[in-house]
Structures are given as structure tokens and as C-alpha cells.
Design a protein around this motif. Structure first.
Motif, PDB file in Angstrom:
ATOM      1  N   VAL B  65       0.765  -1.108  -0.199  1.00 19.91           N
ATOM      2  CA  VAL B  65       0.111  -0.002   0.138  1.00 19.91           C
ATOM      3  C   VAL B  65       0.952   1.302  -0.014  1.00 19.91           C
ATOM      4  CG1 VAL B  65      -1.816   1.278   1.254  1.00 19.91           C
ATOM      5  CG2 VAL B  65      -1.845  -1.375   1.270  1.00 19.91           C
ATOM      6  N   ARG B  66       2.006   1.260   0.771  1.00 16.04           N
ATOM      7  CA  ARG B  66       2.750   2.222   0.627  1.00 16.04           C
ATOM      8  C   ARG B  66       3.318   2.402  -0.665  1.00 16.04           C
ATOM      9  NH1 ARG B  66       6.225   0.844   4.635  1.00 16.04           N
ATOM     10  NH2 ARG B  66       7.559  -0.668   3.040  1.00 16.04           N
ATOM     11  N   THR B  67       3.904   1.235  -1.327  1.00 21.36           N
ATOM     12  CA  THR B  67       4.385   1.677  -2.534  1.00 21.36           C
ATOM     13  C   THR B  67       3.185   2.176  -3.523  1.00 21.36           C
ATOM     14  OG1 THR B  67       5.801  -0.386  -2.295  1.00 21.36           O
ATOM     15  CG2 THR B  67       5.328   0.277  -4.581  1.00 21.36           C
ATOM     16  N   GLU B  68       2.189   1.521  -3.641  1.00 24.93           N
ATOM     17  CA  GLU B  68       1.127   2.266  -4.541  1.00 24.93           C
ATOM     18  C   GLU B  68       0.688   3.527  -4.179  1.00 24.93           C
ATOM     19  OE1 GLU B  68       0.046   1.798  -7.292  1.00 24.93           O
ATOM     20  OE2 GLU B  68      -1.814   2.864  -7.457  1.00 24.93           O
ATOM     21  N   HIS B  69       0.282   3.880  -2.864  1.00 23.08           N
ATOM     22  CA  HIS B  69      -0.249   5.011  -2.469  1.00 23.08           C
ATOM     23  C   HIS B  69       0.806   6.013  -2.455  1.00 23.08           C
ATOM     24  CE1 HIS B  69      -3.148   7.842  -1.039  1.00 23.08           C
ATOM     25  NE2 HIS B  69      -2.145   7.893   0.148  1.00 23.08           N
ATOM     26  N   GLY B  70       2.248   5.520  -2.238  1.00 22.71           N
ATOM     27  CA  GLY B  70       3.286   6.654  -2.321  1.00 22.71           C
ATOM     28  C   GLY B  70       3.437   7.103  -3.821  1.00 22.71           C
ATOM     29  N   HIS B  71       3.423   6.247  -4.624  1.00 19.79           N
ATOM     30  CA  HIS B  71       3.315   6.464  -6.223  1.00 19.79           C
ATOM     31  C   HIS B  71       2.329   7.581  -6.597  1.00 19.79           C
ATOM     32  CE1 HIS B  71       3.741   6.180 -10.369  1.00 19.79           C
ATOM     33  NE2 HIS B  71       2.585   5.301 -10.504  1.00 19.79           N
ATOM     34  N   ARG B  72       0.918   7.333  -6.003  1.00 18.49           N
ATOM     35  CA  ARG B  72      -0.080   8.418  -6.462  1.00 18.49           C
ATOM     36  C   ARG B  72       0.244   9.640  -5.625  1.00 18.49           C
ATOM     37  NH1 ARG B  72      -5.583   5.088  -5.452  1.00 18.49           N
ATOM     38  NH2 ARG B  72      -5.191   3.286  -7.011  1.00 18.49           N
ATOM     39  N   LEU B  73       0.948   9.738  -4.464  1.00 23.18           N
ATOM     40  CA  LEU B  73       1.065  10.835  -3.794  1.00 23.18           C
ATOM     41  C   LEU B  73       2.019  11.686  -4.490  1.00 23.18           C
ATOM     42  CD1 LEU B  73       0.777  10.206  -0.037  1.00 23.18           C
ATOM     43  CD2 LEU B  73      -0.833  11.151  -1.365  1.00 23.18           C
ATOM     44  N   ILE B  74       3.110  10.919  -5.108  1.00 20.03           N
ATOM     45  CA  ILE B  74       4.305  11.909  -5.711  1.00 20.03           C
ATOM     46  C   ILE B  74       3.683  12.152  -7.141  1.00 20.03           C
ATOM     47  CG2 ILE B  74       6.556  11.266  -7.050  1.00 20.03           C
ATOM     48  CD1 ILE B  74       6.991   9.028  -4.804  1.00 20.03           C
ATOM     49  N   ALA B  75       2.929  11.081  -7.727  1.00 19.84           N
ATOM     50  CA  ALA B  75       2.361  11.697  -9.013  1.00 19.84           C
ATOM     51  C   ALA B  75       1.377  12.802  -8.779  1.00 19.84           C
ATOM     52  CB  ALA B  75       1.413  10.611  -9.654  1.00 19.84           C
ATOM     53  N   ALA B  76       0.625  13.010  -7.824  1.00 17.94           N
ATOM     54  CA  ALA B  76      -0.135  14.271  -7.772  1.00 17.94           C
ATOM     55  C   ALA B  76       0.711  15.425  -7.578  1.00 17.94           C
ATOM     56  CB  ALA B  76      -1.169  14.007  -6.338  1.00 17.94           C
ATOM     57  N   SER B  77       1.660  15.239  -6.905  1.00 14.06           N
ATOM     58  CA  SER B  77       2.547  16.465  -6.684  1.00 14.06           C
ATOM     59  C   SER B  77       3.404  16.855  -8.036  1.00 14.06           C
ATOM     60  CB  SER B  77       3.912  16.157  -5.821  1.00 14.06           C
ATOM     61  OG  SER B  77       3.493  15.644  -4.601  1.00 14.06           O
ATOM     62  N   VAL B  78       3.659  15.912  -8.971  1.00 18.50           N
ATOM     63  CA  VAL B  78       4.345  15.971 -10.231  1.00 18.50           C
ATOM     64  C   VAL B  78       3.176  16.531 -11.150  1.00 18.50           C
ATOM     65  CG1 VAL B  78       4.993  15.073 -12.386  1.00 18.50           C
ATOM     66  CG2 VAL B  78       6.037  14.436 -10.083  1.00 18.50           C
ATOM     67  N   ALA B  79       1.864  16.369 -10.989  1.00 17.03           N
ATOM     68  CA  ALA B  79       0.779  16.936 -11.677  1.00 17.03           C
ATOM     69  C   ALA B  79       0.647  18.379 -11.448  1.00 17.03           C
ATOM     70  CB  ALA B  79      -0.438  16.012 -11.548  1.00 17.03           C
ATOM     71  N   VAL B  80       0.635  18.685 -10.113  1.00 20.12           N
ATOM     72  CA  VAL B  80       0.558  20.324  -9.786  1.00 20.12           C
ATOM     73  C   VAL B  80       1.966  20.821 -10.169  1.00 20.12           C
ATOM     74  CG1 VAL B  80       0.410  21.672  -7.584  1.00 20.12           C
ATOM     75  CG2 VAL B  80      -0.760  19.639  -7.767  1.00 20.12           C
ATOM     76  N   VAL B  81       2.884  20.566  -9.998  1.00 18.60           N
ATOM     77  CA  VAL B  81       3.943  21.322 -10.571  1.00 18.60           C
ATOM     78  C   VAL B  81       4.045  21.257 -12.119  1.00 18.60           C
ATOM     79  CG1 VAL B  81       6.611  21.335 -10.552  1.00 18.60           C
ATOM     80  CG2 VAL B  81       5.376  20.820  -8.508  1.00 18.60           C
ATOM     81  N   THR B  82       3.623  20.438 -12.754  1.00 22.80           N
ATOM     82  CA  THR B  82       3.535  20.249 -14.253  1.00 22.80           C
ATOM     83  C   THR B  82       2.526  21.178 -14.837  1.00 22.80           C
ATOM     84  OG1 THR B  82       4.425  18.103 -14.312  1.00 22.80           O
ATOM     85  CG2 THR B  82       3.259  18.927 -16.183  1.00 22.80           C
ATOM     86  N   CYS B  83       1.588  21.181 -14.036  1.00 24.07           N
ATOM     87  CA  CYS B  83       0.373  22.329 -14.507  1.00 24.07           C
ATOM     88  C   CYS B  83       0.949  23.742 -14.143  1.00 24.07           C
ATOM     89  CB  CYS B  83      -1.088  21.942 -13.723  1.00 24.07           C
ATOM     90  SG  CYS B  83      -1.539  20.536 -14.454  1.00 24.07           S
ATOM     91  N   LEU B  84       1.568  23.737 -13.261  1.00 22.55           N
ATOM     92  CA  LEU B  84       2.027  25.257 -12.921  1.00 22.55           C
ATOM     93  C   LEU B  84       3.022  25.552 -13.695  1.00 22.55           C
ATOM     94  CD1 LEU B  84       2.319  25.182  -8.842  1.00 22.55           C
ATOM     95  CD2 LEU B  84       0.935  26.394 -10.170  1.00 22.55           C
ATOM     96  N   LEU B  85       4.039  24.777 -14.319  1.00 21.03           N
ATOM     97  CA  LEU B  85       4.979  24.902 -15.274  1.00 21.03           C
ATOM     98  C   LEU B  85       4.375  25.180 -16.462  1.00 21.03           C
ATOM     99  CD1 LEU B  85       7.843  25.067 -16.480  1.00 21.03           C
ATOM    100  CD2 LEU B  85       7.594  22.458 -16.455  1.00 21.03           C
ATOM    101  N   GLY B  86       3.368  24.436 -16.990  1.00 18.73           N
ATOM    102  CA  GLY B  86       2.594  24.729 -18.195  1.00 18.73           C
ATOM    103  C   GLY B  86       2.270  25.897 -18.311  1.00 18.73           C
ATOM    104  N   LEU B  87       1.194  26.264 -17.427  1.00 22.26           N
ATOM    105  CA  LEU B  87       0.561  27.602 -17.277  1.00 22.26           C
ATOM    106  C   LEU B  87       1.792  28.841 -17.487  1.00 22.26           C
ATOM    107  CD1 LEU B  87      -2.313  26.629 -14.708  1.00 22.26           C
ATOM    108  CD2 LEU B  87      -2.517  27.249 -17.097  1.00 22.26           C
TER     109      LEU B  87
END
Lengths: 240, 308
Positions: B65-87
Motif C-alpha cells: 500500500v505504501r508503494t502504490e499510494h506513495g506513487h499516487r502522492l508523488i504523481a499528484a505532486s508532479v501533476a501540480v508542479v507540471t500544471c504550474l509550469l505549463g501555465l
């Protein structure tokens, strides 16, 4: 009074006609198939399960736990699914009672079960940790359901016959159960002494198959007479 | 590509954001690789929530669960930073290709998240493969953004012709992309030991050898080329040789684990490292190719001042 009597006779006649015509069967008569499943040679040793992947599972098994895929005592094999593979005709009503599978101590209990197509299966989480129940049928739709809370119950059904459907927990990879899904009620799972009984089998000749998750399958042909009991023993050995 | 203009040096905040997104995406590739290595992809069976909540109970204590949920949390952070970068790129960068890359990054990260979620809900192994491959492509887009927002993109250090690096650069990028796609497919096959006998494995081996030979030629040409194009390509060749070594080590480990049972920690991390270095190679190949196509820049005083 006369109307009631006539109605009763009519209902009985219709029911009998349906049964004779091979319609809906009610499996409450017939003979039985009994036997014992044995193991030839030295039984494979059971390996301890490492449950350190989840501290709650470790805590639930303070004395450790051995794998339960192979259960052999005094040369007798437990958890063999025995069922009528060929020879069954007609359709059978699915039981109204639910098949119950529990997740307790981070293990499935029972590990090997049989159910009829469409029968409700109630799955419970009795553990203080989260599980997911992931069925992997080929003939029915797969499901993967989260069960994060102790005491949580879910109900599922399989829509097609299949030998066997694997059920696993992706969180705890050692957890596995196998469900035999049949469109008739003629199956049994061998007990700790290797014995099994399939009851209420209509008279006829059948192919009986014994399935074990590690040792494979064995088949036998049996002829059941009305009200009689026929023996059919099976024997497994280490795979070469 | 030959019409690329370097433009002015982007705002420092955008450059920092771009580098942060790339580094975070690298961590995400590692996290995603671990999910596959540990077979943890379905350990959290719902999406977008995890076990019905933002964080499942005791998720950090339970390995899978740590592996999969950790992946999701990191992915969410990447999504936020990428959206900020793109904008930020879309609003502030005057170069059309940079703005397009910014929007492409946003679209890619959102599509990637959706694919990851649907893979869980639909229990689809095929989608898991596409998700794995697309993650690498997304990393390539971020590498392109970091390249075109970097000081060396607008600072024309070398005025020599980069043309000799263009064709082999395209071939190398294509080979790496193909190799990553095959690698992802191999990684998602059930039963790791059986992978070694699969025809796709031999194709993976063949393309790996092709990449090795192509990299030798590329390295020779890069050694004659100065500036960021030559420098990036030389780094790429170094990473590719490391990657070949990791590939051999991974295959050996899989062979041994098939014979002797689970190799535990190494079986989780070594193939994951192979995936991550593959992403690094893709990023460098993208950067090297972009530099190879970059036109010579007319120096201007303002730009030099910006860089200082």
C-alpha cells in the motif's frame, strides 16, 4: 376443502412432471459419492509465511503461521475440491444461503470452497488491517474490492461455471483462496482426514474430478444408484 | 525544427519550476518502477480515492500500500508542479514551441493520471503497459522543456555546425523509444522468470546491442562537437553504457531468481533502476537532439547580461 385437495394434487402433479422431464432439479434425493484423498510419498513441508509486510498481520499471528496451500496429515490431503465434471444433466436451483469467506489473521478461511453460479458469496474482513479482495475468473467479470475496515462485509456472485477461480489479496501476497463455480450442487471439499462426501447425486454414471491447487487433478468414473453410496478414492503425489 | 529560435532567457522561476518538475518526474518514474517490481499496482483497488479516503489507514506501514499510494502522492505532486509550469510557460514565454511544450506537458500528465486510474478500475494489464510507456514519454516532454528553458539553450556557446549529430540523434531517440516500449511490455508480463525466454526479450537484447553500437558512433561524432549538443550527447552515451550494464545485471538477476527463488530487495530495485536510467537516457536523447537542431544564436548584449 375439495378445492384445496384438488389444488394440492395439481401442484404435486406439475412438480413431478417437471422433475421427470429434466426441468428444475431439487437436489435432495439420490445416492452419494464418498471417498478419501491420499498422498503417496513424503508430504512436502509447509513453509512459514513472512508477514512482516504488514505489522498488523504479524501481530495477528504472534506464533507465526505456516502456508496452507498443502495440508497433508497422516497421508491424507485436505482442501481438495471434488466435483462431478461430466454426466450431470438438467438445471439446478442455486442455494438461498450465502457462501461465506472470511479474512482472518491475514488468511482466507476457508481457502477452498465451492459455489453455484449466481449464489451469493459474503466476504468478511475480520482483521484490523485493510484487505482487497481480487477475484481472477476467466468466465465471469473480475472484481477488486477494497475492504479497509474491520467487520466490513461485501457480497459477490460469479455468473459462469469455472474450475477454479483464484481470489487473492494484492496487499498480502500470501493470501489466496480458490472458488469452484458450478452450475450444479454436486461438489465437496476434502476434510482434514482427506474424506469427502457428495450427497444427493441423481442415479447415473459420472466423471468425478479431484482438484488440488498444487498437485493438479485426478479423475474417476463412478456409477451412482438411487439411494446408494459409491466409493471413489483419489491419490496425489509430488509433481515430477 | 531548423526554424527554432532560441528567444530570450525565460524567467528564473520558470527555469527552477522546469528543473523541479523533471527531478520530481524522475522520482515518479522510480516510484512507478517499484510499483511494477513489487506487483503493487492493484494493492489499492479504488481510484481516485485510496480505500475510500485521501490516505488509507496505516498506509505507510504496509509495504504494498505504501508503494502504490506513495506513487499516487508523488504523481499528484508532479501533476501540480507540471500544471504550474505549463501555465507559466503559456502565459510568460513568447516562443510558440515553448508554450506548446508547456500545454503538452499538462495534457500528458493529466492523461497519464487518468490512465493510471483506469488501469486500476478496469484491472487492465494492457493499460498498465501503456501507462508505463507513456510515463517515459512524459519524462521526455519535461526534458525538452528543461532544455529550451535552460541558459545554454539561449547562450550559443558553440557556433560550429551540429548537423552531423542530427541524423544519428534521431536514430538513437527512435531506438531508445522503441527499447523503452519493449522493456515496459516485458516488465508487465506475469512471471518474471519466464520473461527471459520470450521472443520480446530477444528483441530487447537485439535493440540493446544496436543502441550500444549506435552509441559508439554517436560518441565519436559528439567528441568532435563542442557546446551543449556535444556535451549532452557525450553524457547520453555514458548513460547508455551504464544502461547496458544494468540490463545485463537485471537479466542475470532474473535468471538467478528463477532458479533459486525470490531475490528480494535486489529484484525490486535493480529492474527499477534499469527503468529509471532508461528514462534518463530518453531525456538526454531529447535534449541532445534539440541542441543538434538549435540554430546559431546572434549574441546580444542584453542576453549576455541576463546570463550573468
Amino acid at each position: 376443502m375439495m378445492n384445496l385437495l384438488l389444488r394440492g394434487i395439481a401442484v404435486t402433479a406439475v412438480t413431478t412432471a417437471m422433475l421427470l422431464a429434466g426441468g428444475v432439479h431439487i437436489a435432495d434425493a439420490g445416492g452419494s459419492i464418498t471417498g478419501t484423498v491420499s498422498f503417496e510419498g513424503d508430504a512436502p513441508s509447509r513453509r512459514p509465511i513472512r508477514m512482516s509486510a504488514d505489522p498488523a498481520c504479524d501481530a495477528a499471528n504472534p506464533d507465526g503461521r505456516l502456508g496452507d496451500a498443502i495440508l497433508i496429515a497422516d497421508g491424507k490431503v485436505q482442501n481438495v475440491f471434488v466435483y462431478l465434471k461430466e454426466g450431470v444433466t438438467g438445471t439446478f436451483e442455486k442455494p438461498t444461503e450465502m457462501l461465506k469467506i472470511d479474512q482472518k489473521g491475514c488468511m482466507y478461511s476457508p481457502r477452498i470452497v465451492g459455489t453455484m453460479v449466481g449464489q451469493t458469496i459474503e466476504i468478511t474482513n475480520s482483521d484490523s488491517t485493510l484487505h482487497n479482495v481480487h477475484s481472477m475468473p476467466k468466465e465471469s467479470k473480475q472484481f477488486n474490492q477494497a475492504m479497509p475496515i474491520k467487520g466490513m462485509k461485501i457480497k459477490k456472485r460469479f455468473t459462469a461455471a469455472e474450475i477454479m477461480v483464484r481470489v487473492k489479496c494484492d496487499v498480502h501476497p500470501w493470501m489466496a483462496a480458490w472458488v469452484g463455480v458450478l452450475d450444479h450442487p454436486f461438489f465437496a471439499v476434502s476434510a482434514a482426514d482427506g474424506s469427502f462426501t457428495i450427497e444427493n447425486v441423481p442415479a447415473g454414471t459420472y466423471t468425478v474430478e479431484a482438484w488440488h491447487e498444487k498437485f493438479g487433478t485426478r479423475t474417476a468414473s463412478v456409477t451412482v444408484s438411487e439411494g446408494g453410496s459409491v466409493g471413489s478414492d483419489f491419490s496425489f503425489a509430488r509433481a515430477n | 525544427m531548423s526554424e527554432l529560435s532560441t528567444g530570450n532567457l525565460p524567467d528564473r522561476k520558470i527555469r527552477v519550476l522546469a528543473v523541479a518538475a523533471l527531478l520530481m518526474a524522475f522520482v515518479l518514474v522510480v516510484a512507478g518502477g517499484l510499483v511494477t517490481s513489487r506487483d503493487a499496482g492493484l494493492a489499492v483497488p479504488d481510484w481516485p480515492l485510496s480505500y475510500g479516503g485521501i490516505n488509507p489507514p496505516r498506509w505507510y506501514e504496509i509495504d504494498k500500500v505504501r508503494t502504490e499510494h506513495g506513487h499516487r502522492l508523488i504523481a499528484a505532486s508532479v501533476a501540480v508542479v507540471t500544471c504550474l509550469l505549463g501555465l507559466a510557460l503559456y502565459r510568460n514565454d513568447t516562443r510558440k514551441y515553448a508554450r506548446t511544450l508547456g500545454l503538452a506537458a499538462i495534457a500528458a500528465v493529466l492523461a497519464q493520471a487518468l490512465m493510471g486510474g483506469l488501469r486500476v478500475i478496469w484491472l487492465s494489464l494492457d493499460l498498465a503497459m501503456v501507462h508505463g510507456w507513456f510515463g517515459q514519454a512524459f519524462f521526455g516532454i519535461l526534458a525538452a522543456i528543461v532544455t529550451v528553458t535552460s541558459p545554454s539553450w539561449v547562450n550559443d556557446e558553440a557556433l560550429e555546425d551540429h548537423t552531423p549529430l542530427q541524423r544519428p540523434g534521431i536514430i538513437m531517440l527512435s531506438l531508445i523509444g522503441l527499447q523503452l516500449a519493449i522493456g515496459v511490455s516485458l516488465r508487465h508480463m506475469p512471471g518474471s522468470a519466464g520473461v527471459l525466454g520470450h521472443p520480446l526479450f530477444y528483441l530487447h537484447l537485439l535493440i540493446g546491442l544496436s543502441i550500444l553500437f549506435a552509441s559508439l558512433r554517436l560518441a565519436r561524432q559528439a567528441s568532435r562537437t563542442g557546446g551543449p549538443a556535444g556535451r549532452t550527447t557525450r553524457r547520453l552515451c555514458g548513460v547508455l553504457w551504464l544502461q547496458v550494464g544494468l540490463g545485463i545485471a537485471t537479466a542475470t538477476l532474473l535468471q538467478l531468481s528463477g532458479q533459486e527463488g525470490s531475490a528480494g530487495l535486489a529484484l525490486s530495485w535493480l529492474p527499477t533502476l534499469h527503468v529509471a536510467v532508461g528514462a534518463g537516457a530518453l531525456g538526454l536523447a531529447v535534449a541532445g537532439l534539440l541542441y543538434a537542431y538549435r540554430p546559431p544564436l546572434q549574441r546580444d548584449e542584453q542576453l549576455a547580461a541576463d546570463l550573468n
